[in-house]
Write an enzyme that holds these catalytic residues in place. Structure first.
Site, PDB file in Angstrom:
ATOM      1  NE  ARG A 203     -63.529  29.298  28.526  1.00 48.03           N
ATOM      2  CZ  ARG A 203     -62.727  29.045  29.545  1.00 48.03           C
ATOM      3  NH1 ARG A 203     -61.777  29.891  29.873  1.00 48.03           N
ATOM      4  NH2 ARG A 203     -62.859  27.944  30.256  1.00 48.03           N
TER       5      ARG A 203
ATOM      6  CG  HIS B 182     -66.226  20.167  30.980  1.00 47.39           C
ATOM      7  ND1 HIS B 182     -66.047  21.468  30.606  1.00 47.39           N
ATOM      8  CD2 HIS B 182     -67.538  19.910  30.789  1.00 47.39           C
ATOM      9  CE1 HIS B 182     -67.199  21.965  30.207  1.00 47.39           C
ATOM     10  NE2 HIS B 182     -68.129  21.050  30.315  1.00 47.39           N
TER      11      HIS B 182
ATOM     12  CB  CYS C 246     -61.140  20.465  32.758  1.00 44.70           C
ATOM     13  SG  CYS C 246     -61.361  21.955  31.796  1.00 44.70           S
TER      14      CYS C 246
END
Lengths: 256, 447
Positions: free
Chosen positions: A127, A191, A93
Site C-alpha cells: 500500500r 484523502h 481516493c
C-alpha cells in the site's frame, strides 16, 4: 449568492474524515456571506444531482463501494454530462478510482468503474501510505498541497494531473504524477480533510463553482487563513525534513 | 534439554536482563524486553502458552484495557493466580514482556490484544476465551479498513471450535461472529442511556448480511445500539445485559439482568463506554463460574491506575487525564465533558507517531462542534500535530480567542495546571505516558 454542495453517499463513503472537506467548503462559503446548502445524496434519498454546484465523492471501504455501485451506476450519464458541462467536482481516493473504467484487484478480478473518464486503476504489491507533498498545476497560491495518502490501487492516465509529487507516491508511485484534472473535475489520492490544510484549493473550488453558476468572474473576499497555513507549512516542513528521495527537484517558488 | 528449550531460556534470561537494566535506568520497560526475547526466540509466545492453565484474550477497538483490568481483578480476587498485560502494551512484544517480568505458572493469562495482530497472537496462545468489545475506525493507516480487520479476526477463530466467545451483541460488526460454530455468550445494553443524542459518525449502519440500511431503535455509543434489518439480521439475544443505568454522585448505578435475577452495582468511571466494559467483564466472570455477589463487589470496588481515565487533584481542582485515540472514543469523552456542569479548561494533545497512527484525518470525524458553546474557558492544543487540532476547532467554530497553541507538551501541561479550574487533558497514545509523568512531577513539586 448561493451555493449547493452535493455530498454523494456520506453514509457509505466516509473513510478517513472525508466529511472534513464538506465542513471546510460550507464554512468558508458561509463566512463570506454566501448561502450554502449541503445536500446528502444517499441510496434512500436521491437528491436532484442537477441542482448541485459542487459535487463531492469520497472514498469508502471495498465493501461499501461494492454496495453502492449498483446504485450510482444509474446516475452515470447525468454525472458524465454534468462533468462535461464543467460542474465543479471533487473526487477523493476511492471516489477518484470509481470515475475510471475499472479497478483490477489483487486477484486479477476486474471491478467495473463508472467509465466517466478513460483510465484504470490496478492493485499492486504494497500500500502507498504516508504524508504527501505535491506541486499543484492550478492557478492558486501557494503552489503546494499537503495531505495524507493511503491506497493499494495505482492509477494510470493520460489526462492532466493535479500536480507533481515532491514527496510521497501520488497516482502510482512511478510517474510522479498525482491526481487528475479534467475540466472542473479534480480527482486526488490526498484523502480525508484535504481542504482543511489547503484553504487555497478550497477557495479555488468555491470560486469556480460560483463563476460557473453566475456566469461571471468572481473575486472571493479574503479570509484570515493564519491557522490553516500554520498547519500547511508545519507539515510541509516536516515532509521536507523526512528522509527519503525527492521525486523532483525543489524550485524556489515552493517556499513562502 | 533440546535446542528449542535452550533457545527459550536464553530468550527469557536475556529479556530479564534487559528488563532489569531498563528498570534501573528508569526507562519504560513495557515492550522492549519482549522484543529482545522474540528476536532470540520467535516461538517465545507459543512456548509460554503451557504456563497458563487457561487463557483469556480481549480484543476490539475501544475498551480493551479497562475490560482487561476488570477481568484480571475478577479472576485474582476470586483466588486465582493470573498474569495480564494491564498497562495496555498489547502487541506481541508487550505480552512477551509481561511474562518476562514474572515468569511462573498461572491459572489464568488475561491479555488484551491489538485487533490488528490478533490472528497471530491467537495462533500462538490458542486461548480458551475470546472477548470482543467493538470495532471502530482506529489507525486505519496501519490496519486497513474495519471490514478487513473483522474478517481476519473471524478467519483466525474459524478453524478452531474450542474457544468460548464473549461478544458485544450491540455492535453489528461484532455480531458478525454469530455464524461461527463456537459457543457464544452475548452481552449488551438494553436501553438508551444518554437521552441527549447528538449526530455522530456511525461506522457501519449497513447490514453485514444483505447490505441494506440497518434500522435502529436507538444508539448508545457510535454504532452500538438496538438494530434490525428487513432480512432478519438483528442483535443476538443477550445472555447478560444492563437493563438501566444512571450516572450520579460521580458514579454509575447499574442494573444488570442475569437470567431472571437482578443485580445492582456501581462503577466509578463515567461514560457509556464504561458500561460496556462492565457488562463484558461481568459476562466473562459468569462464564468462569464466579458467583454474582462476588462479581458485584469486585466491580463496584474497581479502580485502576493509568490514563484511561485518571483523576488527579492539583491545587484543589480535579485534573482528569483521558486517552483519546479514535472518533468514537473521543466523542464519548466530549459528551462526558459537555455533561459536566463545572467551569473547565481543556488540553488537547495530538501526536502522529506510529503508535498514534500517522494519519490524523480522523479528528474530522470527531464532533468538536459539541463543545462550541460550552462553559469551557480555555483550550490548549498541543502535540506534534497541534496545528491540525487548531484548524479543526476553528472549523467547529469554537471561538478562537479561547484557544492557545502550545506545541511543547511540557509547557502545555504547566500552562493548563496553572488554571484554577476543573481540567480535562486529552492525549493520544504516545502523549499519554509523558503527560502523566509531567502531571505527577508537578504534583510532587507543587503542593
Amino acid at each position: 449568492m448561493e451555493l449547493k454542495i452535493l455530498h454523494m453517499y456520506p453514509d457509505l463513503l466516509n473513510l478517513y474524515g472525508d466529511r472534513g472537506n464538506i465542513i471546510v467548503l460550507e464554512r468558508r462559503a458561509r463566512w463570506r456571506g454566501i448561502k450554502v446548502e449541503v445536500l446528502n445524496f444517499t441510496r434512500d434519498k436521491e437528491e436532484d444531482i442537477e441542482k448541485a454546484d459542487i459535487i463531492f465523492l469520497g472514498g469508502g471501504s471495498d465493501r461499501e463501494q461494492e454496495l453502492l455501485f449498483s446504485h450510482i451506476i444509474k446516475f452515470r450519464d447525468i454525472l458524465k454530462d454534468l462533468i462535461e458541462e464543467n460542474i465543479v467536482f471533487l473526487a477523493i481516493c476511492g471516489g477518484y478510482q470509481l470515475l475510471g473504467e475499472y479497478y483490477l484487484d489483487a486477484y486479477g478480478n476486474k471491478i467495473e468503474g463508472l467509465s466517466i473518464l478513460n483510465f484504470y486503476t490496478q492493485a499492486e504489491k504494497g500500500r502507498l501510505i504516508g504524508n504527501i507533498l505535491i506541486e499543484v498545476d492550478l492557478p492558486i497560491y501557494p503552489k503546494t498541497l499537503v495531505g495524507f495518502e493511503n491506497h493499494g490501487g495505482r492509477t494510470y492516465h493520460n489526462y492532466k494531473s493535479l500536480g507533481k509529487v515532491i514527496k510521497g507516491y501520488g497516482n502510482n508511485g512511478k510517474d510522479f504524477t498525482e491526481g487528475i484534472i479534467y475540466k472542473n473535475l479534480i480527482g486526488t489520492y490526498l484523502h480525508g480533510p484535504l481542504l482543511s490544510k489547503n484553504p487555497h484549493l478550497a477557495d479555488f473550488i468555491i470560486k469556480r463553482a460560483l463563476e460557473r453558476k453566475y456566469n461571471m468572474e468572481i473575486e472571493l473576499s479574503k479570509l484570515n487563513d493564519e491557522e490553516e497555513f500554520l498547519a500547511h507549512y508545519r507539515i510541509k516542513e516536516r515532509i521536507l525534513k523526512e528522509g527519503g528521495r525527492f521525486n523532483i527537484s525543489l524550485s524556489k517558488r515552493l517556499f513562502f | 534439554m533440546n535446542l528449542e528449550k535452550i533457545r527459550f531460556y536464553l530468550a527469557l534470561f536475556l529479556g530479564r536482563l534487559v528488563y532489569f537494566f531498563m528498570k534501573t535506568l528508569g526507562l519504560d520497560a513495557t515492550t522492549f524486553p519482549g522484543k529482545v526475547a522474540l528476536k532470540i526466540d520467535p516461538k517465545f509466545l507459543t512456548k509460554i502458552k503451557d504456563r497458563f492453565n487457561r487463557i483469556i484474550l480481549v480484543t476490539g477497538t475501544n475498551g480493551k484495557t479497562t475490560t482487561n483490568n476488570l477481568i484480571f481483578q475478577i479472576v485474582t480476587k476470586s483466588g486465582f493466580k493470573a498474569l495480564g498485560n494491564l498497562e495496555g502494551a498489547n502487541l506481541r512484544t508487550g505480552i512477551a514482556t509481561t511474562f518476562i517480568r514474572d515468569p511462573s505458572y498461572y491459572d489464568f493469562g488475561v491479555f488484551e490484544v491489538d485487533e490488528g495482530i490478533f490472528p497471530f497472537v491467537f495462533k500462538d496462545l490458542k486461548p480458551d476465551y475470546v472477548v470482543i468489545t467493538n470495532f471502530f475506525r482506529d489507525q486505519l493507516d496501519r490496519y486497513g479498513e474495519i471490514d478487513t480487520t473483522v474478517e481476519k479476526i473471524k478467519g483466525s477463530i474459524k478453524d478452531s471450535r474450542k474457544q468460548i466467545l464473549i461478544l458485544n451483541a450491540d455492535d453489528p460488526f461484532v455480531s458478525r461472529f454469530s455464524d461461527l460454530s463456537n459457543r457464544k455468550i452475548y452481552y449488551g445494553i438494553g436501553k438508551k442511556i444518554r437521552e441527549k443524542d447528538t449526530e455522530e459518525i456511525k461506522e457501519s449502519i449497513y447490514c453485514p448480511k444483505c447490505g441494506k440500511r440497518l434500522h435502529y431503535e436507538f444508539f448508545n455509543y457510535a454504532q452500538l445500539g438496538r438494530y434490525f434489518c428487513e432480512c432478519g439480521f438483528r442483535n443476538p439475544d443477550y445472555d447478560y445485559y444492563i437493563i438501566s443505568a444512571e450516572y450520579k454522585e460521580n458514579k454509575w448505578f447499574i442494573h444488570i439482568k442475569d437470567g431472571d435475577e437482578d443485580l445492582f452495582l456501581t462503577f466509578i468511571y463515567p461514560g457509556v463506554y464504561n458500561l460496556y466494559n462492565v457488562v463484558s467483564a461481568y459476562s466473562v466472570g459468569r462464564v468462569l463460574g464466579i458467583d454474582k455477589e462476588s462479581l458485584k463487589d469486585i466491580i463496584s470496588n474497581f479502580s485502576f491506575r493509568l490514563g484511561r481515565l485518571e483523576k488527579f487533584n492539583y491545587e484543589g481542582y480535579e485534573r482528569i487525564l483521558v486517552l483519546v485515540k479514535n472518533p468514537a472514543g473521543y466523542n464519548q469523552v466530549l459528551d462526558t465533558i459537555k455533561d459536566d456542569p463545572n467551569e473547565k479548561v481543556l488540553l488537547l494533545i495530538l501526536n502522529d507517531n506510529i503508535a498514534d497512527g500517522r494519519d490524523v484525518s480522523w479528528i474530522w470525524d470527531v464532533d468538536f462542534e459539541k463543545i462550541r458553546e460550552d462553559n469551557i474557558s480555555a483550550i490548549i492544543c498541543s502535540g506534534t500535530r497541534a496545528e491540525d487540532l487548531l484548524v479543526r476547532l476553528k472549523y467547529a467554530e469554537v471561538p478562537l480567542n479561547k484557544i492557545v497553541l502550545e506545541n511543547n507538551l511540557n509547557n502545555a501541561i504547566l500552562k493548563i495546571l496553572s488554571f484554577k479550574a476543573k481540567t480535562y487533558i486529552l492525549p493520544t497514545y504516545t502523549a499519554l505516558f509523558k503527560s502523566r509523568k509531567l502531571i505527577m512531577k508537578r504534583l510532587r513539586n507543587g503542593t
